[in-house]
Motif scaffolding. Structure first.
Motif, short mmCIF file in Angstrom:
data_model
loop_
_atom_site.label_atom_id
_atom_site.label_comp_id
_atom_site.label_asym_id
_atom_site.label_seq_id
_atom_site.Cartn_x
_atom_site.Cartn_y
_atom_site.Cartn_z
N ALA A 178 0.78 -1.32 -0.04
CA ALA A 178 0.17 0.01 0.10
C ALA A 178 0.89 1.23 -0.06
CB ALA A 178 -0.82 -0.01 1.30
N VAL A 179 1.91 1.27 0.56
CA VAL A 179 2.78 2.34 0.70
C VAL A 179 3.45 2.74 -0.71
CG1 VAL A 179 5.21 2.93 1.56
CG2 VAL A 179 3.52 2.10 3.14
N ALA A 180 3.84 1.52 -1.39
CA ALA A 180 4.74 1.79 -2.46
C ALA A 180 3.30 2.27 -3.82
CB ALA A 180 5.23 0.47 -2.96
N HIS A 181 2.28 1.81 -3.31
CA HIS A 181 0.91 2.11 -4.41
C HIS A 181 0.65 3.46 -4.22
CE1 HIS A 181 -2.93 0.66 -6.55
NE2 HIS A 181 -2.77 1.94 -6.26
N ALA A 182 0.44 3.93 -2.95
CA ALA A 182 0.06 5.25 -2.59
C ALA A 182 0.93 6.26 -3.15
CB ALA A 182 -0.29 5.44 -1.20
N PHE A 183 2.32 6.04 -2.87
CA PHE A 183 3.62 6.87 -3.44
C PHE A 183 3.50 7.05 -4.70
CE2 PHE A 183 6.18 6.71 0.83
CZ PHE A 183 6.03 8.18 0.95
N GLY A 184 3.33 5.83 -5.49
CA GLY A 184 3.29 5.89 -6.96
C GLY A 184 2.10 6.66 -7.50
N ARG A 185 0.94 6.67 -6.78
CA ARG A 185 -0.09 7.39 -7.40
C ARG A 185 0.20 8.81 -7.01
NH1 ARG A 185 -5.68 4.18 -7.07
NH2 ARG A 185 -6.26 6.08 -8.25
N ALA A 186 0.86 9.28 -6.43
CA ALA A 186 1.34 10.57 -5.99
C ALA A 186 2.56 11.31 -6.69
CB ALA A 186 1.61 10.90 -4.33
N GLY A 187 3.05 10.28 -7.50
CA GLY A 187 4.31 10.60 -8.52
C GLY A 187 5.56 10.28 -7.92
N VAL A 188 5.55 9.52 -6.76
CA VAL A 188 6.68 9.37 -6.02
C VAL A 188 6.94 7.72 -6.04
CG1 VAL A 188 8.17 9.23 -3.79
CG2 VAL A 188 6.54 11.11 -4.32
N HIS A 189 7.98 7.46 -6.82
CA HIS A 189 8.29 5.68 -7.24
C HIS A 189 9.27 5.33 -6.62
CE1 HIS A 189 5.41 6.33 -10.43
NE2 HIS A 189 5.81 7.42 -10.92
N LEU A 190 8.95 4.42 -5.43
CA LEU A 190 9.70 3.67 -4.59
C LEU A 190 10.47 2.80 -5.44
CD1 LEU A 190 8.14 3.37 -1.17
CD2 LEU A 190 9.06 5.19 -2.09
N THR A 191 11.71 2.50 -4.80
CA THR A 191 12.73 1.78 -5.79
C THR A 191 12.64 0.26 -5.82
OG1 THR A 191 14.52 2.95 -4.93
CG2 THR A 191 15.15 1.05 -5.90
N GLY A 192 11.52 -0.47 -4.63
CA GLY A 192 11.39 -1.71 -4.55
C GLY A 192 10.45 -2.07 -3.44
N ALA A 193 9.84 -3.06 -3.32
CA ALA A 193 9.10 -3.62 -2.20
C ALA A 193 9.24 -5.08 -1.95
CB ALA A 193 7.82 -3.35 -2.17
N VAL A 194 9.43 -5.46 -0.78
CA VAL A 194 9.42 -7.04 -0.41
C VAL A 194 8.32 -7.33 0.26
CG1 VAL A 194 10.76 -8.96 0.71
CG2 VAL A 194 12.12 -7.12 -0.43
N LEU A 195 7.51 -8.37 -0.08
CA LEU A 195 6.07 -8.53 0.35
C LEU A 195 6.16 -9.95 1.09
CD1 LEU A 195 3.82 -7.35 -2.57
CD2 LEU A 195 5.14 -5.91 -0.44
N ASP A 196 6.30 -10.07 2.33
CA ASP A 196 6.58 -11.39 2.89
C ASP A 196 5.23 -11.93 3.75
OD1 ASP A 196 7.53 -13.75 4.17
OD2 ASP A 196 9.13 -12.70 5.37
#
Length: 345
Positions: A178-196
């Motif tokens: 959700a953090v990566a998704h929400a940042f992306g929709r705000a135009g901020v693209h995180l480098t990566g996400a690990v979902l464990d």
């Protein structure tokens, strides 16, 4: 490994915890690189789910609605990245431990609304604290902690313009997505996400209907619908789930998901439910996560990957196991090889 670190605890009074205090976050910085640009590894630890039922009785571990101290944050990071005694730690051969060796700064946000890190300011149903006017803010508070840790607001040295990975285990995994998704929709693209170990999916609902999950065993009477209402849109809207946004433009953060076939939170050791049998599956976990794992494969890119280990249990990234961390490390190196732009240039 004998190197000194600075641990700084921040309290964000914009966001209250469900029972006591405010959302805090811990930043761990190598003293050797203070004032120099450095990447961030953000870790969201788990702790199940819970909600206040009518009358203010909590279903779940209510203490997870309290403000996190420096010690709680440090232990969360320690469990995923370090081994040995607290006074003489060494890094683990895990994805997080290797990033410490690479000079990453570590960031630990709070889980003190006990909301899978998903709250976007919605009312906290039936919460008897704060005059009954509390809100659920886990996603907002986590994004604020990451933004502050990456940009510094003049307080933290050298974070600006570097990579940012977000890593969640158990209840932290849907939060990482959700953090990566929400940042992306705000135009901020995180480098990566690990979902464990946990991805929100419609496939989980029949397992809760069957009553075989670890949450229901620990807290008889646990109702997934009540937790869904509390946790907000990322929990209750299937159009926001990973399998609905990949492949596509809604979610473009490179991601790697992990799952153990014996995970009790998806009834891994239980007899397959009727839906799994009807679809030809012998394992509940593999069946429940078939859609998100298929979506990661459909991306047809080394930047999106998954790992299913049928003999493993709940949360894989804390244990030192090359069968787990080898594939994650290969994914991580592929992400860096793509030369991603920093989230905050």
């Amino acid at each position: 490994n004998g190197a000194p670190y600075r641990l700084t605890l921040y309290r964000n009074k914009a966001y209250r915890c469900g029972r006591t205090g405010y959302h805090t976050f811990l930043v761990v910085e190598p003293m050797a690189t203070l004032g120099q640009p450095a990447p961030l590894w953000v870790y969201l630890r788990g702790g199940g789910a819970g909600y206040y039922a009518m009358g203010g009785v909590y279903v779940g571990e209510e203490s997870l609605n309290d403000e996190w101290s420096l010690g709680v944050h440090a232990n969360a990071l320690y469990g995923v990245a370090f081994t040995g005694g607290l006074n003489n730690p060494t890094t683990k051969a895990t994805v997080a431990g290797k990033r410490v060796e690479d000079g990453y700064r570590l960031v630990s946000p709070s889980f003190c609304d006990h909301d899978l890190y998903l709250g976007v300011g919605q009312d906290y149903p039936n919460d008897p604290h704060w005059g009954g006017e509390d809100t659920v803010d886990g996603l907002l508070a986590t994004m604020a902690a990451i933004d502050f840790s990456a940009n510094g607001n003049g307080r933290l040295e050298g974070h600006h313009g570097t990579h940012v990975f977000v890593h969640g285990s158990s209840a932290g995994s849907p939060g990482a997505y959700a953090v990566a998704h929400a940042f992306g929709r705000a135009g901020v693209h995180l480098t990566g996400a690990v979902l464990d170990a946990f991805i929100l999916s419609d496939g989980l609902l029949p397992l809760f209907d069957a009553g075989c999950t670890e949450l229901q065993k620990a807290y008889p009477g646990f109702q997934i619908a009540e937790a869904t209402v509390k946790n907000g849109p990322f929990a209750g809207d299937p159009t926001l789930y990973l399998d609905a946004t990949l492949p596509g433009d809604l979610y473009d953060t490179p991601s790697f998901a992990l799952l153990g076939g014996q995970d009790g939170f998806c009834c891994g050791a239980e007899a397959p439910v009727a839906g799994a049998i009807a679809d030809g599956y012998t394992n509940n976990c593999e069946w429940a996560y078939r859609d998100p794992f298929a979506a990661l494969g459909d991306a047809q890119s080394p930047l999106f990957g998954s790992l299913y280990l049928k003999g493993k249990g709940h949360v894989l990234t804390k244990d030192v196991d090359p069968t787990v961390h080898g594939p994650i490390e290969a994914w991580y190196q592929a992400v860096l090889a793509a030369d991603p732009a920093p989230p905050w240039p």
